[in-house]
Write a protein that holds these residues in place. Structure first.
Motif, PDB file in Angstrom:
ATOM      1  N   MET A  68       0.829  -1.209   0.000  1.00 60.20           N
ATOM      2  CA  MET A  68       0.000   0.000   0.000  1.00 60.20           C
ATOM      3  C   MET A  68       0.869   1.267   0.000  1.00 60.20           C
ATOM      4  O   MET A  68       0.514   2.268  -0.617  1.00 60.20           O
ATOM      5  N   GLU A  69       2.016   1.212   0.659  1.00 63.21           N
ATOM      6  CA  GLU A  69       2.918   2.369   0.636  1.00 63.21           C
ATOM      7  C   GLU A  69       3.387   2.644  -0.798  1.00 63.21           C
ATOM      8  O   GLU A  69       3.499   3.800  -1.218  1.00 63.21           O
ATOM      9  N   ARG A  74       3.109   6.211  -5.495  1.00 60.49           N
ATOM     10  CA  ARG A  74       2.922   6.446  -6.938  1.00 60.49           C
ATOM     11  C   ARG A  74       1.832   7.504  -7.176  1.00 60.49           C
ATOM     12  O   ARG A  74       1.980   8.366  -8.047  1.00 60.49           O
ATOM     13  N   VAL A  75       0.754   7.427  -6.421  1.00 60.79           N
ATOM     14  CA  VAL A  75      -0.299   8.442  -6.548  1.00 60.79           C
ATOM     15  C   VAL A  75       0.262   9.820  -6.164  1.00 60.79           C
ATOM     16  O   VAL A  75       0.030  10.815  -6.856  1.00 60.79           O
ATOM     17  N   ASP A  84      -4.273  20.304  -4.631  1.00 61.79           N
ATOM     18  CA  ASP A  84      -5.392  19.677  -3.911  1.00 61.79           C
ATOM     19  C   ASP A  84      -6.150  18.620  -4.715  1.00 61.79           C
ATOM     20  O   ASP A  84      -7.358  18.435  -4.525  1.00 61.79           O
ATOM     21  N   LYS A  85      -5.460  17.961  -5.612  1.00 58.04           N
ATOM     22  CA  LYS A  85      -6.087  16.883  -6.386  1.00 58.04           C
ATOM     23  C   LYS A  85      -5.154  15.686  -6.400  1.00 58.04           C
ATOM     24  O   LYS A  85      -3.936  15.859  -6.427  1.00 58.04           O
ATOM     25  N   LEU A  86      -5.756  14.491  -6.420  1.00 57.41           N
ATOM     26  CA  LEU A  86      -4.946  13.277  -6.446  1.00 57.41           C
ATOM     27  C   LEU A  86      -5.103  12.560  -7.782  1.00 57.41           C
ATOM     28  O   LEU A  86      -6.227  12.231  -8.190  1.00 57.41           O
ATOM     29  N   VAL A  87      -3.974  12.304  -8.424  1.00 59.98           N
ATOM     30  CA  VAL A  87      -3.986  11.638  -9.733  1.00 59.98           C
ATOM     31  C   VAL A  87      -3.879  10.124  -9.501  1.00 59.98           C
ATOM     32  O   VAL A  87      -2.789   9.558  -9.497  1.00 59.98           O
ATOM     33  N   TYR A  88      -5.022   9.491  -9.266  1.00 65.20           N
ATOM     34  CA  TYR A  88      -5.014   8.032  -9.109  1.00 65.20           C
ATOM     35  C   TYR A  88      -4.631   7.370 -10.422  1.00 65.20           C
ATOM     36  O   TYR A  88      -3.995   6.321 -10.446  1.00 65.20           O
ATOM     37  N   GLU A 127      14.853  10.661  -6.784  1.00 64.98           N
ATOM     38  CA  GLU A 127      14.595  10.495  -5.342  1.00 64.98           C
ATOM     39  C   GLU A 127      13.336   9.667  -5.098  1.00 64.98           C
ATOM     40  O   GLU A 127      13.290   8.821  -4.203  1.00 64.98           O
ATOM     41  N   PHE A 128      12.336   9.920  -5.923  1.00 64.51           N
ATOM     42  CA  PHE A 128      11.076   9.191  -5.789  1.00 64.51           C
ATOM     43  C   PHE A 128      11.277   7.687  -6.010  1.00 64.51           C
ATOM     44  O   PHE A 128      10.810   6.867  -5.217  1.00 64.51           O
ATOM     45  N   VAL A 129      12.005   7.313  -7.061  1.00 62.49           N
ATOM     46  CA  VAL A 129      12.166   5.869  -7.325  1.00 62.49           C
ATOM     47  C   VAL A 129      12.984   5.178  -6.223  1.00 62.49           C
ATOM     48  O   VAL A 129      12.690   4.033  -5.861  1.00 62.49           O
ATOM     49  N   VAL A 130      13.967   5.874  -5.680  1.00 65.25           N
ATOM     50  CA  VAL A 130      14.759   5.255  -4.613  1.00 65.25           C
ATOM     51  C   VAL A 130      13.929   5.161  -3.330  1.00 65.25           C
ATOM     52  O   VAL A 130      13.927   4.138  -2.645  1.00 65.25           O
ATOM     53  N   LEU A 131      13.197   6.215  -3.043  1.00 64.87           N
ATOM     54  CA  LEU A 131      12.370   6.224  -1.833  1.00 64.87           C
ATOM     55  C   LEU A 131      11.317   5.103  -1.877  1.00 64.87           C
ATOM     56  O   LEU A 131      11.033   4.455  -0.875  1.00 64.87           O
ATOM     57  N   LYS A 132      10.783   4.876  -3.048  1.00 67.23           N
ATOM     58  CA  LYS A 132       9.774   3.825  -3.222  1.00 67.23           C
ATOM     59  C   LYS A 132      10.404   2.446  -2.977  1.00 67.23           C
ATOM     60  O   LYS A 132       9.807   1.601  -2.299  1.00 67.23           O
TER      61      LYS A 132
END
Lengths: 220, 15
Positions: A68-69, A74-75, A84-88, A127-132
């Motif tokens: 779930m994390e 990714r979202v 203020d919007k979430l790109v599911y 940074e995002f890909v490593v953090l994930k």
């Protein structure tokens, strides 16, 4: 570099245009999307350097606690450009009104808090890909067989983040630590999301696919 | 672990 290459394409939600909008429709769309994202993310995990070297049981344990994390991160990353919007999904963007309709306003507000943090830091794709990958390796499963192997996977990923920051963000020597310090909020948000979808599952009004159910049950 | 058949299968597939 390997993580950037491994990063999956976004998928589409494709909500049924013949069904009128309702909470059930929105939740059905989200659960269907999550199920398909999970398949993609399991394929992605296999491309994390070192992950396939873990025992199959440990790979399963990390995914069972961290899935779930990964979905939420990714979202969050897809939503950085919006307010203020979430790109599911590229074709499924939730604003406050849609979140209310679907009964996920509190959950989405927590996810938006993460978006706000990463926006303020101007997190980049590297940074995002490593953090994930770190969030998966650090998912604190209680069922790990080879603790040392999981620790060395964490060390490799942590090292990659530190190397990247010391080369690319010399202006802030604490940036790697700042990114790691966002993980408690991610953990908290994921726990809330799992809890929410478990209660939706119990209501029985929203159809859910098998992989999503299987992983919800692993976390219940 | 038998309960997690799909996850198991997806991890074993060599994609």
């Amino acid at each position: 570099s390997l993580l950037l290459v491994a990063e999956p394409e976004s998928i589409f939600a494709m909500p049924d245009p013949t069904v009128p909008d309702s909470d059930i429709k929105a939740l059905t769309t989200l659960c269907d999307l999550a199920d398909r994202e999970l398949v993609v993310n399991i394929g992605w995990a296999k491309h994390i350097p070192g992950f396939p070297l873990l025992s199959l049981a440990d790979q399963m344990s990390l995914l069972q606690s961290g899935w779930m994390e990964i979905l939420i991160l990714r979202v969050v990353f897809r939503s950085l450009a919006l307010e203020d919007k979430l790109v599911y999904a590229e074709d499924y963007i939730m604003d406050e009104e849609q979140s209310k309709l679907a009964g996920v306003l509190d959950l989405n507000n927590t996810i938006l808090q993460l978006v706000k943090k990463y926006k303020a830091m101007r997190i980049d794709k590297e940074e995002f890909v490593v953090l994930k990958a770190i969030s998966l390796a650090n998912s604190d499963s209680m069922q790990i067989e080879d603790v040392d192997a999981v620790q060395s996977l964490q060390d490799v990923l942590h090292g990659a983040l530190q190397d990247y920051e010391s080369a690319q963000h010399t202006e802030d020597p604490r940036r790697a630590g700042k990114l790691i310090m966002t993980l408690p909020l991610l953990r908290q948000t994921a726990a809330r999301a799992v809890q929410h979808f478990c209660s939706i599952k119990q209501d029985g009004r929203v159809p859910m696919h098998k992989l999503f159910l299987e992983l919800l049950e692993a976390r219940a | 672990k038998e309960k997690h058949k799909i996850l198991h299968r997806l991890l074993q597939n060599s994609t």
